[in-house]
Write an enzyme that holds these catalytic residues in place. Sequence first.
Site, PDB file in Angstrom:
ATOM      1  CE  LYS A   1       3.305  -7.601 -14.323  1.00 17.54           C
ATOM      2  NZ  LYS A   1       4.595  -8.586 -14.483  1.00 17.54           N
TER       3      LYS A   1
ATOM      4  CE  LYS B   1      11.248 -12.835 -17.487  1.00 20.24           C
ATOM      5  NZ  LYS B   1      10.676 -13.569 -16.714  1.00 20.24           N
TER       6      LYS B   1
ATOM      7  CG  ASN C   1       2.624  -0.775   3.299  1.00 21.69           C
ATOM      8  OD1 ASN C   1       2.285  -1.587   2.940  1.00 21.69           O
ATOM      9  ND2 ASN C   1       3.849  -0.415   3.013  1.00 21.69           N
ATOM     10  N   GLY C   2       1.314  -2.924   5.491  1.00 21.82           N
ATOM     11  CA  GLY C   2       1.940  -4.146   6.085  1.00 21.82           C
ATOM     12  C   GLY C   2       0.841  -5.468   6.701  1.00 21.82           C
TER      13      GLY C   2
ATOM     14  CG  HIS D   1      17.660 -36.354 -28.135  1.00 20.86           C
ATOM     15  ND1 HIS D   1      17.694 -37.806 -28.776  1.00 20.86           N
ATOM     16  CD2 HIS D   1      17.779 -36.645 -26.698  1.00 20.86           C
ATOM     17  CE1 HIS D   1      17.995 -38.814 -27.787  1.00 20.86           C
ATOM     18  NE2 HIS D   1      17.919 -37.979 -26.720  1.00 20.86           N
TER      19      HIS D   1
ATOM     20  CD  GLU E   1       9.473 -12.077 -20.525  1.00 22.15           C
ATOM     21  OE1 GLU E   1       8.106 -11.864 -20.987  1.00 22.15           O
ATOM     22  OE2 GLU E   1       9.811 -12.466 -19.608  1.00 22.15           O
TER      23      GLU E   1
ATOM     24  CB  CYS F   1      -0.943  -0.020   1.258  1.00 12.21           C
ATOM     25  SG  CYS F   1      -1.814  -1.463   1.662  1.00 12.21           S
TER      26      CYS F   1
ATOM     27  CD1 TRP G   1      -0.586  -5.114  -2.960  1.00 18.22           C
ATOM     28  CD2 TRP G   1      -1.372  -4.672  -4.840  1.00 18.22           C
ATOM     29  NE1 TRP G   1      -0.393  -6.345  -3.695  1.00 18.22           N
ATOM     30  CE2 TRP G   1      -0.587  -6.151  -4.911  1.00 18.22           C
ATOM     31  CE3 TRP G   1      -1.782  -4.188  -5.867  1.00 18.22           C
ATOM     32  CZ2 TRP G   1      -0.567  -6.442  -6.134  1.00 18.22           C
ATOM     33  CZ3 TRP G   1      -1.915  -4.705  -7.038  1.00 18.22           C
ATOM     34  CH2 TRP G   1      -1.064  -5.792  -7.222  1.00 18.22           C
TER      35      TRP G   1
ATOM     36  CD  GLU H   1      11.300 -17.009 -16.092  1.00 16.23           C
ATOM     37  OE1 GLU H   1      10.425 -17.484 -16.893  1.00 16.23           O
ATOM     38  OE2 GLU H   1      11.103 -15.751 -15.693  1.00 16.23           O
TER      39      GLU H   1
ATOM     40  NE  ARG I   1       4.196   2.082  -1.480  1.00 13.19           N
ATOM     41  CZ  ARG I   1       5.192   1.747  -1.068  1.00 13.19           C
ATOM     42  NH1 ARG I   1       6.462   2.238  -1.488  1.00 13.19           N
ATOM     43  NH2 ARG I   1       5.416   0.877   0.021  1.00 13.19           N
TER      44      ARG I   1
HETATM   45  C1  G6P Z   1       2.215 -12.343 -19.651  1.00 14.73           C
HETATM   46  C2  G6P Z   1       3.333 -11.808 -18.695  1.00 14.73           C
HETATM   47  C3  G6P Z   1       4.242 -12.638 -17.905  1.00 14.73           C
HETATM   48  C4  G6P Z   1       3.463 -13.533 -17.072  1.00 14.73           C
HETATM   49  C5  G6P Z   1       2.085 -14.333 -17.984  1.00 14.73           C
HETATM   50  C6  G6P Z   1       1.275 -14.782 -17.212  1.00 14.73           C
HETATM   51  O1  G6P Z   1       2.877 -12.745 -20.596  1.00 14.73           O
HETATM   52  O2  G6P Z   1       4.055 -10.797 -19.508  1.00 14.73           O
HETATM   53  O3  G6P Z   1       5.242 -11.957 -17.282  1.00 14.73           O
HETATM   54  O4  G6P Z   1       4.167 -14.663 -16.611  1.00 14.73           O
HETATM   55  O5  G6P Z   1       1.508 -13.087 -18.792  1.00 14.73           O
HETATM   56  O6  G6P Z   1       0.435 -13.643 -16.250  1.00 14.73           O
HETATM   57  P1  G6P Z   1      -0.130 -14.118 -14.884  1.00 14.73           P
HETATM   58  O7  G6P Z   1      -0.635 -12.798 -14.440  1.00 14.73           O
HETATM   59  O8  G6P Z   1      -1.288 -15.145 -15.188  1.00 14.73           O
HETATM   60  O9  G6P Z   1       0.968 -14.737 -14.127  1.00 14.73           O
END
Ligand code: G6P
Length: 611
Positions: free
Chosen positions: A606, A488, A102-103, A507, A491, A2, A76, A484, A27
């Site tokens: 996102k 990263k 906040n906490g 393979h 992307e 928050c 939040w 992963e 935030r």
């Molecule tokens: C998008 C984001 C990723 C995320 C994925 C799943 O592709 O760019 O960073 O892992 O969605 O999103 P979620 O909110 O379900 O974890």
Amino acid sequence: MCGIVGYIGRQDNPRLGLEALKRLEYRGYDSAGGAWFDLGKRKVSVLKAVGKIKRLEDKFPDYKISGRPFIFHTRWATHGGVTEKNAHPHWDCQKNVFLVHNGIIENFKDLKENLIKEGHRFVSETDTEVLAHLVEKFFQGRLEEAVRKALSLVRGTYALAIIAAKDPEKLVLARNSAPLLIGLGQDEFFGASDPSAVLAHTKKVVYLDDGDMAVLTPANFYIQDFKKNRVDKVIHEIDWTLQEAQKGGYPHFMLKEIMEQPESLANALRGRLITEQGLAKLGGLELVEDKLRQVERLNIIACGTAYLAGMVGEYMLEEYAGIPTETDLASEFRYRKPILDKKTASIFISQSGETLDTLVALREVKRKGGLSLAIVNVVGSSVTRETSAGIYNHAGPEIGVASTKAFTSQLALLALLTLFLGRQRQMSFVMGQRLAREISKLPALAAETLKKTSKQAKKLAKKYHKFNNFLYMGRKYNYPIALEGALKLKEISYIHAEGYGAGEMKHGPLALIDKNFPTFAICPTDSVYEKTFSNMQEIKARKGKIIAVATEGDKEIKSVADDVIYIPRTLEMLTPILAVMPLQLFAYHCSVLRGHDPDYPRSLAKSVTVE
Ligand code: G6P
């Protein structure tokens, strides 16, 4: 995560607090509210609204309101749904004490029970409201005395700003493990979660530390610890722009979020481990605890990075909880014919809780009468509303499109879930204790990993960022980490990268390897170390460059790798949480060096709320 704002001083315009609050909207923002001591009515007035701060602003009256001190909050959610009642500020029975928080108050259930027995009446479902009633209980005219007594009974984290109608010339701030500072203006003082809230008024700030309580009046302020010892502080001059301040001084949200991982891991684990008994305590699963005992099979369903967290979870749950587990992409699951029976539970993992494929897969499970669990960061999101039970990440908002702190927090929760389900089954007391002990070390190990690998990851990015292809390989727990790492890199830096199980090299991918096709080998000292090592030798024989992620003390790896990034030793099932951090950093720096904005990669969103 928050955001809080407090004000006391020469100005009597609560709108000032609202403006400061807008700077903290990044935030988290599921609801907002404010309270001020109305100078005309001599009582505290409150306004709250669900949604963005703009909704709160729209509720402000057209005429000038005159009040001070005041407190504001952007929420939040952690405890209690997203409603106006649960939005802050919260107050006591007598409408004397008003506060924003906040906490998380860990022992709020016990405190609340006692307060109810003593006759206090609660109106919200939050942990925070308990604090207002506790302060009320001890209030005898001096707000700071009551706050001190109340906080001596509280276990948990907090940044607090508190005012009282019966002691209106004071603003009291207190901090334990949540950020809080004082902004020093001209004949005025602010309390705020971070400097961005106060930059428009002052560049001078004093950061509070854990255990500090500040008492501010219009004329001056002092800081004490909870034992009333005076604490002296340095005044800092902030030379950040507003944007820099919101990023905590980091150039991008992604880097801030990577560096926040010790904190987000601590938040994921807080109050959830009973180490002496080798148990995990997951409040969100209490209602389905008995049903979970009957479960004989698990599905994990998610998208993107959350799916890769699920893959690691599959190894954990099978090896330590002994439950056959299958991980599936939500976009596949929804079009398959999943065989669900009464002994199958489905776990949905999602940072946002809004990813459409994940949500639709959840609905499909529900339609078939299946038991659903969720691991979600955003409180009150669609997945949390529709699942049978769940666990929150408490990682705070993740703004960078590429998931980082949410991913490691998902892994930590999967480790807790493994302990929880394992101890319901055959996992021994001793193994439970061992897991709990190792899991509890994660925040410190994460801090050590970031400290030791940050500079090196940047250096390696400088050395390698011009290559156009990368291979990432790992086995068992670190196979998903290879995926992963590659995800990263592609992307945010748009470099072509492939993730492979190291055993699959012969393979296919081995054919790609030459001096222009470097490989990241995730090779901690674990049960498959020798296997991965021999895969590295095959790459070396083809003149491929190797960057290894290895366990501290492993000298042998240098005989085959061109560069080695060392991570601290931990239990095999927890190595992914540490191993991924240098890979996140490497991808981040490659993106920046290639001139891209890592926070907002092209063509990606996102939260993917379309199919
Ligand atoms: C998008 C984001 C990723 C995320 C994925 C799943 O592709 O760019 O960073 O892992 O969605 O999103 P979620 O909110 O379900 O974890």
